[in-house]
Design a protein around this motif. Structure first.
Motif, PDB file in Angstrom:
ATOM      1  N   PHE A  34       0.835  -1.202   0.000  1.00 49.70           N
ATOM      2  CA  PHE A  34       0.000   0.000   0.000  1.00 49.70           C
ATOM      3  C   PHE A  34       0.868   1.250   0.000  1.00 49.70           C
ATOM      4  CE2 PHE A  34      -3.856  -2.276   1.253  1.00 49.70           C
ATOM      5  CZ  PHE A  34      -3.339  -3.395   1.876  1.00 49.70           C
ATOM      6  N   TYR A  36      -0.033   5.052   1.531  1.00 41.21           N
ATOM      7  CA  TYR A  36      -0.964   5.938   2.219  1.00 41.21           C
ATOM      8  C   TYR A  36      -0.403   7.362   2.164  1.00 41.21           C
ATOM      9  CZ  TYR A  36      -3.305   1.905   4.413  1.00 41.21           C
ATOM     10  OH  TYR A  36      -4.004   0.742   4.655  1.00 41.21           O
ATOM     11  N   GLY A  43      -5.369  12.230   9.634  1.00 43.39           N
ATOM     12  CA  GLY A  43      -5.008  10.827   9.617  1.00 43.39           C
ATOM     13  C   GLY A  43      -4.539  10.403   8.235  1.00 43.39           C
ATOM     14  N   LEU A  44      -4.222   9.139   8.095  1.00 43.02           N
ATOM     15  CA  LEU A  44      -3.755   8.620   6.811  1.00 43.02           C
ATOM     16  C   LEU A  44      -4.941   8.239   5.932  1.00 43.02           C
ATOM     17  CD1 LEU A  44      -1.281   8.198   8.771  1.00 43.02           C
ATOM     18  CD2 LEU A  44      -0.637   6.304   7.285  1.00 43.02           C
TER      19      LEU A  44
ATOM     20  N   TYR B  33      -7.685  -0.793  15.491  1.00 48.97           N
ATOM     21  CA  TYR B  33      -6.262  -0.669  15.798  1.00 48.97           C
ATOM     22  C   TYR B  33      -5.970   0.694  16.408  1.00 48.97           C
ATOM     23  CZ  TYR B  33      -6.245  -4.169  12.023  1.00 48.97           C
ATOM     24  OH  TYR B  33      -6.511  -5.258  11.219  1.00 48.97           O
ATOM     25  N   TYR B  35      -2.516   3.175  16.707  1.00 49.22           N
ATOM     26  CA  TYR B  35      -1.135   3.426  16.339  1.00 49.22           C
ATOM     27  C   TYR B  35      -0.652   4.703  17.018  1.00 49.22           C
ATOM     28  CZ  TYR B  35      -1.300   0.034  12.494  1.00 49.22           C
ATOM     29  OH  TYR B  35      -1.401  -1.108  11.744  1.00 49.22           O
ATOM     30  N   LEU B  90      -3.360   7.543  16.382  1.00 51.19           N
ATOM     31  CA  LEU B  90      -4.258   7.267  15.272  1.00 51.19           C
ATOM     32  C   LEU B  90      -5.000   5.969  15.511  1.00 51.19           C
ATOM     33  CD1 LEU B  90      -1.830   8.266  12.436  1.00 51.19           C
ATOM     34  CD2 LEU B  90      -4.073   9.282  12.775  1.00 51.19           C
ATOM     35  N   GLU B 104      -6.167  -3.375   4.264  1.00 51.47           N
ATOM     36  CA  GLU B 104      -6.485  -1.975   3.996  1.00 51.47           C
ATOM     37  C   GLU B 104      -7.072  -1.352   5.244  1.00 51.47           C
ATOM     38  OE1 GLU B 104      -9.011  -1.451   0.663  1.00 51.47           O
ATOM     39  OE2 GLU B 104      -9.345   0.671   1.033  1.00 51.47           O
ATOM     40  N   LEU B 105      -6.503  -0.261   5.692  1.00 41.89           N
ATOM     41  CA  LEU B 105      -6.920   0.407   6.922  1.00 41.89           C
ATOM     42  C   LEU B 105      -7.632   1.714   6.621  1.00 41.89           C
ATOM     43  CD1 LEU B 105      -3.718  -0.088   9.106  1.00 41.89           C
ATOM     44  CD2 LEU B 105      -5.839  -1.399   9.189  1.00 41.89           C
ATOM     45  N   PHE B 107      -8.565   5.250   8.560  1.00 39.92           N
ATOM     46  CA  PHE B 107      -8.065   5.987   9.712  1.00 39.92           C
ATOM     47  C   PHE B 107      -8.998   7.101  10.148  1.00 39.92           C
ATOM     48  CE2 PHE B 107      -3.773   4.532  10.567  1.00 39.92           C
ATOM     49  CZ  PHE B 107      -3.465   3.812   9.432  1.00 39.92           C
ATOM     50  N   GLY B 108      -8.965   7.372  11.459  1.00 43.07           N
ATOM     51  CA  GLY B 108      -9.536   8.599  11.976  1.00 43.07           C
ATOM     52  C   GLY B 108      -8.569   9.750  11.768  1.00 43.07           C
ATOM     53  N   GLU B 109      -8.958  10.936  12.233  1.00 41.63           N
ATOM     54  CA  GLU B 109      -8.131  12.125  12.014  1.00 41.63           C
ATOM     55  C   GLU B 109      -7.068  12.315  13.081  1.00 41.63           C
ATOM     56  OE1 GLU B 109     -10.665  14.777   8.965  1.00 41.63           O
ATOM     57  OE2 GLU B 109     -10.181  15.660  10.914  1.00 41.63           O
ATOM     58  N   GLY B 110      -7.076  11.480  14.094  1.00 43.77           N
ATOM     59  CA  GLY B 110      -5.999  11.505  15.070  1.00 43.77           C
ATOM     60  C   GLY B 110      -6.284  12.358  16.293  1.00 43.77           C
TER      61      GLY B 110
END
Lengths: 110, 116
Positions: A34, A36, A43-44, B33, B35, B90, B104-105, B107-110
Motif C-alpha cells: 500500500f 498511504y 489521519g492517513l 487498531y 497506532y 491514530l 487496507e486500513l 483511519f480517523g483524524e488523530g
C-alpha cells in the motif's frame, strides 16, 4: 520479521516535476502493498494498493507496481502539483498487521 | 457518512494522570487498531482487536490499555506508566481478511496528546 524501507525526505520539487519515492520491503509470504498519504494534521488515507506480484495500483495520477523480484513498490507521478505536498507512507500487510515505513515528506513549490 | 471519529483532537495532560482517547466507527468493521506516530517515524502499533471482548498487544503496548465492549468502539487509555506519552495517536479499522483485500486500513483524524 517483516519490514518496510522507504527513502528519507524531505523531497522538494517544483510543480510539474516527476516524482519517485522508493520503497522496498522484506516479508515472508505474499503480502499486500500500500501507499498511504497524510495531509497536515490529519489521519492517513489510502492512496493506492496492490495485492499480488506485477499488479499496478493507481489513483489521482500516482502509480506503483508490485515487483516481487526486486521486493519493491516505488511510488511515481508524472507531474506533481502543490496540492500533493504531504507525507507518503509505504506499507505492507500480511494477516492482521500492517507495517509502515518511516514516511517521506514531499514539498511541491509553485 | 461512514467513518471513524476520534476525540478529542487535542489533549493536554499533567504527568501522573491517566487519559482516555475515544475511537468510534460506523463502518461495521470487525478489526480496530491503535497506532502511535512520532515525528520522523512511521506508525507503531499499540493494540489491536479483531472481535468484541478480545484484543492483542502490538509492538509498544507498555503503559497503554484498551477495551472492546462494543463493535463500534475501541477506547485507548494512556496510563501514568507510559514514560513518554506525547505523540499523535491514530485509530484505524478494517474488515477482517476474507471480506476485502487484507490489510487496507481506514483511519480517523488523530488525537494529539501533549504532556505538560
Amino acid at each position: 520479521g517483516d519490514s518496510v524501507t522507504q527513502m528519507e525526505g524531505p523531497v522538494t520539487l517544483s510543480e510539474e516535476a516527476f516524482l519517485t519515492i522508493n520503497c522496498t520491503y522484506t516479508a515472508t509470504g505474499y503480502p499486500s502493498l500500500f501507499w498511504y498519504v497524510q495531509y497536515p494534521g490529519e489521519g492517513l488515507q489510502l492512496l493506492l494498493k496492490a495485492t499480488k506480484a506485477d499488479d499496478k495500483g493507481s489513483n489521482k495520477g500516482f502509480e506503483a507496481t508490485y515487483r516481487k523480484e526486486t521486493t519493491s513498490f516505488h511510488l511515481e507521478k508524472g507531474s506533481v502539483q502543490v496540492s500533493d505536498s504531504a507525507v507518503y507512507f509505504c506499507a505492507l500487510a500480511g494477516g492482521f498487521k500492517t507495517i509502515f515505513g518511516a514516511g517521506t515528506r514531499l514539498f511541491v513549490k509553485a | 457518512d461512514g467513518g471513524i471519529t476520534q476525540s478529542p483532537k487535542y489533549l493536554f495532560r499533567k504527568e501522573g494522570q491517566n487519559v482516555t482517547l475515544s475511537c468510534e466507527q460506523n463502518l461495521n468493521h470487525d478489526a480496530m487498531y491503535w497506532y502511535r506516530q512520532d515525528p520522523g517515524q512511521g506508525l507503531r502499533l499499540i493494540y489491536y482487536s479483531q472481535i468484541v471482548n478480545d484484543f492483542q498487544k502490538g509492538d509498544i503496548a507498555e503503559g497503554y490499555s484498551v477495551s472492546r465492549e462494543k463493535k463500534e468502539s475501541f477506547p485507548l487509555t494512556v496510563t501514568s506508566a507510559q514514560k513518554n506519552p506525547t505523540a499523535f495517536y491514530l485509530c484505524a479499522s478494517s474488515p477482517l481478511p476474507g471480506q476485502s483485500p487484507p490489510g487496507e486500513l481506514f483511519f480517523g483524524e488523530g488525537s494529539r496528546l501533549t504532556v505538560l
